[in-house]
Design a protein around this motif. Structure first.
Motif, mmCIF file in Angstrom:
data_model
loop_
_atom_site.group_PDB
_atom_site.id
_atom_site.type_symbol
_atom_site.label_atom_id
_atom_site.label_comp_id
_atom_site.label_asym_id
_atom_site.label_seq_id
_atom_site.Cartn_x
_atom_site.Cartn_y
_atom_site.Cartn_z
ATOM 1 N N VAL A 194 0.191 -1.559 20.064
ATOM 2 C CA VAL A 194 -0.172 -0.327 20.802
ATOM 3 C C VAL A 194 0.469 0.881 20.138
ATOM 4 O O VAL A 194 -0.162 1.907 19.901
ATOM 5 C CB VAL A 194 0.284 -0.435 22.277
ATOM 6 N N LYS A 195 1.752 0.738 19.779
ATOM 7 C CA LYS A 195 2.451 1.884 19.177
ATOM 8 C C LYS A 195 1.848 2.248 17.830
ATOM 9 O O LYS A 195 1.689 3.422 17.492
ATOM 10 C CB LYS A 195 3.936 1.577 19.077
ATOM 11 N N ARG A 196 1.462 1.258 17.082
ATOM 12 C CA ARG A 196 0.853 1.565 15.783
ATOM 13 C C ARG A 196 -0.451 2.324 15.976
ATOM 14 O O ARG A 196 -0.732 3.283 15.255
ATOM 15 C CB ARG A 196 0.604 0.261 15.013
ATOM 16 N N GLN A 197 -1.212 1.940 17.001
ATOM 17 C CA GLN A 197 -2.479 2.659 17.271
ATOM 18 C C GLN A 197 -2.178 4.111 17.668
ATOM 19 O O GLN A 197 -2.830 5.046 17.209
ATOM 20 C CB GLN A 197 -3.258 1.956 18.398
ATOM 21 N N VAL A 198 -1.162 4.287 18.500
ATOM 22 C CA VAL A 198 -0.832 5.655 18.940
ATOM 23 C C VAL A 198 -0.441 6.508 17.737
ATOM 24 O O VAL A 198 -0.892 7.643 17.574
ATOM 25 C CB VAL A 198 0.314 5.611 19.983
ATOM 26 N N PHE A 199 0.376 5.921 16.856
ATOM 27 C CA PHE A 199 0.819 6.726 15.714
ATOM 28 C C PHE A 199 -0.309 6.983 14.723
ATOM 29 O O PHE A 199 -0.388 8.043 14.096
ATOM 30 C CB PHE A 199 2.032 6.074 15.032
ATOM 31 N N ALA A 200 -1.244 6.046 14.634
ATOM 32 C CA ALA A 200 -2.406 6.295 13.760
ATOM 33 C C ALA A 200 -3.179 7.495 14.318
ATOM 34 O O ALA A 200 -3.582 8.396 13.578
ATOM 35 C CB ALA A 200 -3.283 5.051 13.719
ATOM 36 N N MET A 201 -3.324 7.534 15.627
ATOM 37 C CA MET A 201 -4.029 8.653 16.258
ATOM 38 C C MET A 201 -3.264 9.962 16.033
ATOM 39 O O MET A 201 -3.823 10.978 15.630
ATOM 40 C CB MET A 201 -4.179 8.357 17.753
ATOM 41 N N LEU A 202 -1.950 9.920 16.262
ATOM 42 C CA LEU A 202 -1.143 11.137 16.101
ATOM 43 C C LEU A 202 -1.187 11.625 14.649
ATOM 44 O O LEU A 202 -1.362 12.819 14.380
ATOM 45 C CB LEU A 202 0.303 10.868 16.526
ATOM 46 N N GLU A 203 -1.074 10.654 13.735
ATOM 47 C CA GLU A 203 -1.044 11.043 12.321
ATOM 48 C C GLU A 203 -2.357 11.707 11.908
ATOM 49 O O GLU A 203 -2.380 12.642 11.116
ATOM 50 C CB GLU A 203 -0.781 9.800 11.465
ATOM 51 N N SER A 204 -3.434 11.267 12.523
ATOM 52 C CA SER A 204 -4.729 11.824 12.092
ATOM 53 C C SER A 204 -5.026 13.158 12.779
ATOM 54 O O SER A 204 -5.876 13.914 12.323
ATOM 55 C CB SER A 204 -5.855 10.827 12.424
ATOM 56 N N HIS A 205 -4.306 13.488 13.847
ATOM 57 C CA HIS A 205 -4.640 14.738 14.544
ATOM 58 C C HIS A 205 -3.576 15.826 14.406
ATOM 59 O O HIS A 205 -3.865 16.997 14.593
ATOM 60 C CB HIS A 205 -4.870 14.461 16.031
ATOM 61 N N LEU A 206 -2.325 15.427 14.127
ATOM 62 C CA LEU A 206 -1.280 16.457 14.034
ATOM 63 C C LEU A 206 -1.113 16.923 12.595
ATOM 64 O O LEU A 206 -1.523 16.242 11.659
ATOM 65 C CB LEU A 206 0.057 15.888 14.560
ATOM 66 N N GLN A 207 -0.482 18.074 12.443
ATOM 67 C CA GLN A 207 -0.225 18.583 11.097
ATOM 68 C C GLN A 207 0.669 17.603 10.329
ATOM 69 O O GLN A 207 1.511 16.950 10.961
ATOM 70 C CB GLN A 207 0.494 19.931 11.184
ATOM 71 N N PRO A 208 0.537 17.509 9.027
ATOM 72 C CA PRO A 208 1.363 16.545 8.261
ATOM 73 C C PRO A 208 2.856 16.811 8.373
ATOM 74 O O PRO A 208 3.660 15.899 8.224
ATOM 75 C CB PRO A 208 0.881 16.724 6.814
ATOM 76 N N GLU A 209 3.239 18.080 8.692
ATOM 77 C CA GLU A 209 4.691 18.340 8.787
ATOM 78 C C GLU A 209 5.231 18.063 10.188
ATOM 79 O O GLU A 209 6.423 18.177 10.437
ATOM 80 C CB GLU A 209 5.018 19.785 8.378
ATOM 81 N N ALA A 210 4.352 17.689 11.115
ATOM 82 C CA ALA A 210 4.835 17.379 12.472
ATOM 83 C C ALA A 210 5.715 16.126 12.417
ATOM 84 O O ALA A 210 5.409 15.169 11.708
ATOM 85 C CB ALA A 210 3.658 17.163 13.416
ATOM 86 N N VAL A 211 6.801 16.155 13.155
ATOM 87 C CA VAL A 211 7.713 15.002 13.207
ATOM 88 C C VAL A 211 7.209 14.044 14.273
ATOM 89 O O VAL A 211 6.710 14.475 15.325
ATOM 90 C CB VAL A 211 9.155 15.467 13.526
ATOM 91 N N LEU A 212 7.288 12.756 13.997
ATOM 92 C CA LEU A 212 6.818 11.736 14.945
ATOM 93 C C LEU A 212 8.005 10.926 15.450
ATOM 94 O O LEU A 212 8.910 10.587 14.684
ATOM 95 C CB LEU A 212 5.818 10.808 14.243
ATOM 96 N N ALA A 213 8.023 10.643 16.737
ATOM 97 C CA ALA A 213 9.160 9.904 17.317
ATOM 98 C C ALA A 213 8.632 8.847 18.274
ATOM 99 O O ALA A 213 7.621 9.041 18.942
ATOM 100 C CB ALA A 213 10.086 10.860 18.055
ATOM 101 N N THR A 214 9.343 7.723 18.308
ATOM 102 C CA THR A 214 8.992 6.684 19.285
ATOM 103 C C THR A 214 10.129 6.536 20.282
ATOM 104 O O THR A 214 11.300 6.611 19.895
ATOM 105 C CB THR A 214 8.734 5.322 18.605
ATOM 106 N N ASN A 215 9.774 6.327 21.534
ATOM 107 C CA ASN A 215 10.776 6.136 22.581
ATOM 108 C C ASN A 215 11.050 4.652 22.792
ATOM 109 O O ASN A 215 11.638 4.248 23.788
ATOM 110 C CB ASN A 215 10.260 6.766 23.889
ATOM 111 N N THR A 216 10.668 3.822 21.838
ATOM 112 C CA THR A 216 10.829 2.387 22.043
ATOM 113 C C THR A 216 12.262 2.016 22.356
ATOM 114 O O THR A 216 13.204 2.650 21.846
ATOM 115 C CB THR A 216 10.372 1.572 20.819
ATOM 116 N N SER A 217 12.441 1.028 23.248
ATOM 117 C CA SER A 217 13.792 0.566 23.589
ATOM 118 C C SER A 217 14.242 -0.556 22.669
ATOM 119 O O SER A 217 15.427 -0.775 22.479
ATOM 120 C CB SER A 217 13.800 0.021 25.024
ATOM 121 N N TYR A 218 13.290 -1.311 22.165
ATOM 122 C CA TYR A 218 13.687 -2.528 21.455
ATOM 123 C C TYR A 218 12.976 -2.765 20.128
ATOM 124 O O TYR A 218 13.497 -3.448 19.261
ATOM 125 C CB TYR A 218 13.392 -3.747 22.348
#
Ligand code: T1G
Length: 689
Positions: free
Chosen positions: A378-402
């Motif tokens: 699920v997280k990989r899908q979310v980041f694929a979506m974010l990467e394709s829609h946000l600017q390349p310089e946008a920072v990406l963060a995950t709130n994963t606990s584990y």
């Protein structure tokens, strides 16, 4: 010069100038002492005006001096000098007036403050009592009951509340101008605090304050001693009571609890971006949060509360509705609990929020925080979506606990923009933020994590990658050790009671009932493939989940919660433990409270030492912050590693080695502990404070 004096007509202006917050150190005390002498030697003075330079009046005594013996001139003597000065002193309170800063103001004849000032006596939060007259002058000025509340809780009040209490004589935009212009008649009518009568006794208020302190600050010495001093103001001469106050302050200042609380205070302030991190962070005016569940909505609300604009992304219209409902709940709670009664306060926050399921809505976000379901896919899908829609310089963060953030990063075209930002539920309230630096995380991404922590007023702790990072890894070991005790003869309520007695905010079993047993169950399943088969495995928690006892959310877990109310012991749990012990051929035994505490605390200490040895945490004080701010470890013990220092590495290693004979995999001492024991140092690394 940390104290400046200036003659203004018949006034002497005394300005405390010890940036950044005018903590009252030795130099300031010397300067104030000289100002007292200067005032006494200046003929024709009608007033002395005391104020602070910059944003603070005075933040209180300089707590960095508390590890050393007190050096004259002492603040209580300076306050006495002000209180008995023939020339009246006026406190022109230009900012925070806390602790000794408030006590200086109390010693003055007259007090005026800017509306934004916060005034109070927070000494108990540092494990001491007010030591420069606060426990006697405040009750004389505002009455015993309100003084008890301010001093025993340590909570500052606003200028408006201070005026209502009679703590200050007025709120003004320019205290200095008003102090200069104050007519001598008004000034002469003001009664010197020390000339006020003893406050009326109020035994009910004293007992109520004691009960509140015992309930809300269990185990802490200072609140109870402060209450006793304030109570004595009703029937003790000022001189005698001030002497008792000073003696109590000096006694507690040298004690373990004050040392521990000071350690956490300074560790919190040291938790900021290191000077070596020179990369510029991404701007944080507009961020995206992907996932509007409890955590995502909490993160979004924390950002909105800090003035950040947020695009809260969900997967579809239903998700948007759920996310909006979660935000509305937080807004309503904020309006009620935190005094945001003005609708504009709420409207301003909600005006900065967009909730949408179209990723294009987040296109201008400079940081995106993923708070989706704990699944790598699920997280990989979310980041694929974010990467394709946000600017390349946008920072990406995950709130994963584990989950392994390196694994998530592998799915990205540019893994350097990814880091972990592990918030703790409730995300808009808990101050701890674990910033997880993955293998590819860039300095810019890391700097952005720190910048977000500062913007949201969170305490950042950097962790490297391991299962559970810092906090959850220690928690997993804590729970494993607890389950082992249960298998060997104890039960959840004995263990919880023992750990609450030690000072934990809540026992491990009640806490797990709150979070849900299924979370740890899922983590154990995830670890099945890599778990050392030789390591003793305790199946009781699995048994509970398999029998549907998931915790409070289903009405039953380690405890029962009849009608959704408070926890009730369930003897069936002990039967389950006995049965599992029988299956495992374990002969159960009586385990007393002391052993419960020792085994659980040392299990955490050993895991934390391994975390240090492996470089997952950079310093022991960071582990103290994680345990205190994220897991309910008693602040007045200074955090897990500060507490370990108080036990001594040699003693810890001796005990672990004894247990390791029965179970080496669980109890073999970590290298950092062995090293500390060998060089007989008390610290596993250099402490912050
Ligand atoms: N002593 C030493 N340093 C202090 C300090 C203090 N009392 N207060 C702040 N600092 C440092 C802090 O470590 C940081 O340093 C910098 O100032 C900015 O602080 C005799 C015995 C005043 C509300 O408990 O609550 O008086 O990291 O980041 O967020 O009866 O500081 O920059 O190197 O917190 O704007 C009682 C403690 C003392 C107040 C400002 N006073 N301070 O908050 O800035 S005991 C307190 C605070 C006493 C008397 C008794 C906050 C603040 P650095 P900051 P801030």
């Amino acid at each position: 010069m940390t104290v400046k004096t200036e003659h203004l007509g018949t006034a002497l202006l005394v300005t405390m100038a010890a940036p950044p917050v005018n903590a009252i150190g030795h130099a300031t005390r010397e300067g104030l002492s000289q100002a007292l002498a200067q005032a006494a030697a200046t003929p024709g003075l009608t007033r002395v005006i005391l104020t602070g330079a910059g944003r603070a009046f005075a933040a209180g005594a300089d707590a960095r001096e508390f590890d050393a013996a007190p050096v004259a001139p002492h603040l209580n003597e300076i306050c006495a000098g002000i209180a008995t000065s023939p020339v009246p002193w006026i406190a022109a309170i230009n900012g925070v007036a806390l602790g000794g800063g408030c006590e200086l103001a109390l010693a003055c004849r007259y007090r005026i403050a800017v509306p934004a000032a916060r005034i109070g006596l927070p000494e108990v939060t540092l494990g001491v009592v007010p030591g420069a007259g606060g426990t006697q002058r405040l009750p004389r000025l505002i009455g015993l009951a309100p003084a008890l509340d301010l001093i025993s809780t340590g909570k500052p009040v606003t200028a408006a509340r201070a005026e209502a209490l009679g703590l200050i004589d007025g709120q003004v935009d320019d205290p200095l101008a008003v102090a200069l212009a104050l007519d001598i008649g008004t000034l002469s009518l003001a009664t010197q605090t020390d000339d006020l009568p003893n406050p009326a006794a109020d035994p009910e208020a004293v007992e109520a304050a004691r009960q509140t302190a015992l309930r809300k600050m269990p185990g802490q010495i200072a609140p109870l001693r402060a209450i006793a001093l304030v109570a004595a103001s009703a029937d003790t001469s000022l001189a005698e009571a001030l002497a008792a106050e000073r003696a109590t302050f000096l006694e507690l200042r040298a004690g373990d609890q004050a040392r521990a609380l000071r350690h956490v205070f300074f560790a919190e302030r040291a938790a900021k971006a290191p000077s070596t991190l020179t990369a510029a962070p991404a701007p944080l005016d507009r961020i995206a949060v992907a996932g509007g569940g409890t955590m995502g909505a909490g993160i979004a609300w924390a950002a909105l509360d800090a003035g950040v604009s947020v695009c809260l992304l969900e997967t579809d219209a239903e998700g948007v509705a759920r996310a909006r409902a979660n935000i509305d709940k937080l807004a309503a709670a904020a309006a009620q609990a935190r005094g945001l009664t003005d609708a504009s306060g709420i409207a301003a926050r909600l005006g900065r929020l967009v909730v949408d399921h179209d990723p294009a809505a987040a296109a201008d976000a400079t940081l995106a925080i993923e708070a989706a379901f704990e699944s790598l896919e699920v997280k990989r899908q979310v980041f694929a979506m974010l990467e394709s829609h946000l600017q390349p310089e946008a920072v990406l963060a995950t709130n994963t606990s584990y989950l392994d953030i390196d694994e998530i990063a592998r799915g990205l075209a540019d893994p350097s923009r990814l880091l972990g930002l592990h918030f703790f539920a409730p995300a808009h309230i808990m101050k701890l933020l674990e910033i997880v630096r993955a293998g590819a995380t860039s300095d810019r991404a890391l700097a952005t994590g720190y910048a977000l922590a500062a913007r949201l007023n969170k305490v950042p702790v950097v962790a490297r990658i391991c299962d559970g990072f810092i906090g959850n890894r220690i928690l997993a070991r804590y729970r494993e050790a607890a389950d082992t005790l249960m298998m060997d003869g104890s039960n959840p309520w004995e263990i919880d009671e023992a750990m609450v007695g030690f000072g934990m905010a809540m026992g491990p079993y009640e806490a797990q009932d709150l979070s849900g047993l299924d979370i740890a169950f899922a983590n154990r399943r995830r670890q099945d493939a890599t778990r050392d088969p030789a390591r003793r495995y305790i199946p009781i928690s699995d048994r509970m989940v398999n029998e549907g006892r998931l915790g409070r959310k289903v009405g039953v877990g380690w405890y029962r919660y009849p009608g959704g109310g408070g926890k009730v012991i369930d003897p069936l749990v002990e039967d389950l433990a006995r049965e599992e012990a029988w299956f495992a051929g374990v002969t159960r035994r009586r385990i007393d409270e002391a052993e419960i505490v020792e085994r659980l605390v040392l299990a955490m200490v050993n895991e934390a030492a391994a975390i240090l040895s492996e470089g997952i945490a950079a310093r022991a004080s960071d582990i103290d912050l994680v345990t205190v701010l994220g897991y309910g470890f008693p602040r007045w013990r200074g955090g897990l590693m500060h507490h370990a220092d108080s036990l001594g590495a040699k003693a810890i290693v001796a005990r672990l080695s004894e247990w390791a004979q029965e179970d080496p995999l669980a109890w073999t001492p970590a290298p950092a502990l062995l090293d500390a024991a060998e060089c007989s140092s008390r610290h596993m690394d250099s402490p912050v404070s």
